[in-house]
Design a protein around this motif. Structure first.
Motif, PDB file in Angstrom:
ATOM      1  N   SER A 128      16.647  -7.285   0.710  1.00 44.69           N
ATOM      2  CA  SER A 128      16.068  -7.014  -0.636  1.00 44.69           C
ATOM      3  C   SER A 128      14.625  -6.952  -0.356  1.00 44.69           C
ATOM      4  O   SER A 128      13.779  -7.507   0.612  1.00 44.69           O
ATOM      5  CB  SER A 128      16.169  -8.214  -1.431  1.00 44.69           C
TER       6      SER A 128
ATOM      7  N   THR B 266      23.655 -11.456  -2.941  1.00 44.02           N
ATOM      8  CA  THR B 266      23.838 -11.341  -1.553  1.00 44.02           C
ATOM      9  C   THR B 266      24.913 -12.426  -1.062  1.00 44.02           C
ATOM     10  O   THR B 266      24.342 -13.759  -1.469  1.00 44.02           O
ATOM     11  CB  THR B 266      22.759 -11.329  -0.751  1.00 44.02           C
TER      12      THR B 266
ATOM     13  N   GLN C 115      24.087 -13.139   4.481  1.00 44.44           N
ATOM     14  CA  GLN C 115      22.533 -13.500   4.378  1.00 44.44           C
ATOM     15  C   GLN C 115      22.315 -14.510   5.667  1.00 44.44           C
ATOM     16  O   GLN C 115      21.253 -14.119   6.356  1.00 44.44           O
ATOM     17  CB  GLN C 115      22.059 -14.245   3.181  1.00 44.44           C
TER      18      GLN C 115
ATOM     19  N   SER D  14      17.199 -12.542  -3.433  1.00 48.93           N
ATOM     20  CA  SER D  14      18.217 -11.797  -3.097  1.00 48.93           C
ATOM     21  C   SER D  14      19.610 -12.002  -3.865  1.00 48.93           C
ATOM     22  O   SER D  14      20.396 -12.600  -3.250  1.00 48.93           O
ATOM     23  CB  SER D  14      18.427 -11.813  -1.543  1.00 48.93           C
TER      24      SER D  14
END
Length: 119
Positions: free
Chosen positions: A64, A23, A28, A20
């Motif tokens: 993601s 991010t 997150q 990911s």
């Protein structure tokens, strides 16, 4: 010393596996926190409503597509990130965590239809 919780271990595993990129860490971790709260039996509508208002995905797999495709590997890796730290993740096997995550997504979908979730 500061304690890294299960949401941070999962986040570190996602970062380590490069699933990911781009991010923000806080975004997150905020998304993963909802699942961690669920595992602890502490998830309540107040937290979910707050995440919805901030636009934080209720399911961290929404961050993601790579995350959704590697969820079991993420749980396995999260355990290795800080093996000396005990978290709620240690109460479940990796396969149980996968089942719990699916369960979590179903509950979130049923209770919070107004917030987008793609489990």
């Amino acid at each position: 010393r500061p304690c890294s919780g299960s949401e941070h271990l999962i986040s570190h595993a996602i970062d380590y596996l490069r699933l990911s990129e781009g991010t923000l860490h806080g975004f997150q971790v905020g998304s993963i926190s909802l699942f961690s709260l669920y595992l602890q039996g502490k998830l309540c509508s107040r937290y979910v409503d707050y995440a919805c208002r901030l636009g934080i995905p209720l399911a961290f797999t929404d961050l993601s597509p790579s995350i959704a495709d590697n969820l079991l590997y993420i749980f396995e890796t999260a355990r290795m990130m800080r093996p000396d730290r005990y978290t709620i993740l240690d109460c479940f096997t990796d396969l149980e965590l996968l089942d719990k995550y699916r369960e979590f997504c179903i509950i979130i979908q049923e209770k919070y239809e107004d917030c987008k979730i793609a489990a």
